[in-house]
Design a protein around this motif. Structure first.
Motif, PDB file in Angstrom:
ATOM      1  N   GLU A  95       0.832  -1.208   0.000  1.00  0.00           N
ATOM      2  CA  GLU A  95       0.000   0.000   0.000  1.00  0.00           C
ATOM      3  C   GLU A  95       0.869   1.261   0.000  1.00  0.00           C
ATOM      4  O   GLU A  95       0.549   2.243  -0.676  1.00  0.00           O
ATOM      5  N   LYS A  96       2.000   1.239   0.718  1.00  0.00           N
ATOM      6  CA  LYS A  96       2.916   2.385   0.703  1.00  0.00           C
ATOM      7  C   LYS A  96       3.544   2.565  -0.675  1.00  0.00           C
ATOM      8  O   LYS A  96       3.714   3.692  -1.147  1.00  0.00           O
ATOM      9  N   GLU A  98       2.173   1.727  -3.492  1.00  0.00           N
ATOM     10  CA  GLU A  98       1.118   2.291  -4.335  1.00  0.00           C
ATOM     11  C   GLU A  98       0.974   3.793  -4.092  1.00  0.00           C
ATOM     12  O   GLU A  98       0.840   4.571  -5.035  1.00  0.00           O
ATOM     13  N   SER A  99       1.061   4.219  -2.842  1.00  0.00           N
ATOM     14  CA  SER A  99       0.933   5.648  -2.545  1.00  0.00           C
ATOM     15  C   SER A  99       2.123   6.441  -3.101  1.00  0.00           C
ATOM     16  O   SER A  99       1.978   7.613  -3.459  1.00  0.00           O
ATOM     17  N   ASP A 102       1.593   7.946  -6.434  1.00  0.00           N
ATOM     18  CA  ASP A 102       0.810   9.183  -6.431  1.00  0.00           C
ATOM     19  C   ASP A 102      -0.356   9.166  -7.424  1.00  0.00           C
ATOM     20  O   ASP A 102      -0.571  10.132  -8.162  1.00  0.00           O
ATOM     21  N   LYS A 106      -2.762   2.136 -10.660  1.00  0.00           N
ATOM     22  CA  LYS A 106      -3.452   1.411  -9.594  1.00  0.00           C
ATOM     23  C   LYS A 106      -2.964  -0.031  -9.569  1.00  0.00           C
ATOM     24  O   LYS A 106      -2.588  -0.600 -10.593  1.00  0.00           O
TER      25      LYS A 106
END
Length: 132
Positions: A95-96, A98-99, A102, A106
């Motif tokens: 998840e980090k 993916e963040s 920005d 996806k």
């Protein structure tokens, strides 16, 4: 994102932030009640982006500690353990990652592969992240 963008994004500092070096001792402490009993240090490595399959390819590298034995029987069952261990929190790490992108892409999912042995003192567990 372009292939080179991923190489520029996943620097050693970013990879150490995603999987801090201290986590190896914490993991050994959780497994053996003594951080010095661990046979390996865990490091995250970015390998490549497979544009045909739309996959980010990482490795969880298990580096043998001095004076310890990185035996295959210690590492071959690890993908299942690592995938759900709350201390390592692979899902949170993904998840980090993916963040960090920005919103430019996806994720469709992730998986840990089988332990590989590229060297006697280093085993690797592939982490594959599929993109949409």
């Amino acid at each position: 994102m372009l292939h080179q963008d991923f190489n520029d994004l996943f620097t050693k500092d970013v990879l150490n932030d995603l999987l801090p070096p201290q986590l190896s001792n914490d993991f050994s402490e959780a497994l053996y009640s003594d951080a010095t009993e661990g046979a390996y240090d865990i490091r995250l490595s970015f390998k490549e982006y497979d544009s045909e399959q739309k996959k980010l390819l990482f490795e969880l590298q298990l580096h043998e500690r001095p004076g310890k034995c990185l035996a295959c029987n210690l590492t071959y069952g690890l993908p299942e353990v690592l995938s759900c261990h709350p201390l390592l929190n692979i899902k949170g790490m993904v998840e980090k990652i993916e963040s960090l992108l920005d919103g430019k892409t996806k994720f469709a999912g992730w998986e840990l592969g089988k332990t590989q042995t590229p060297a006697s003192s280093m085993h690797a567990i592939p982490l594959t992240i599929s993109l949409q």
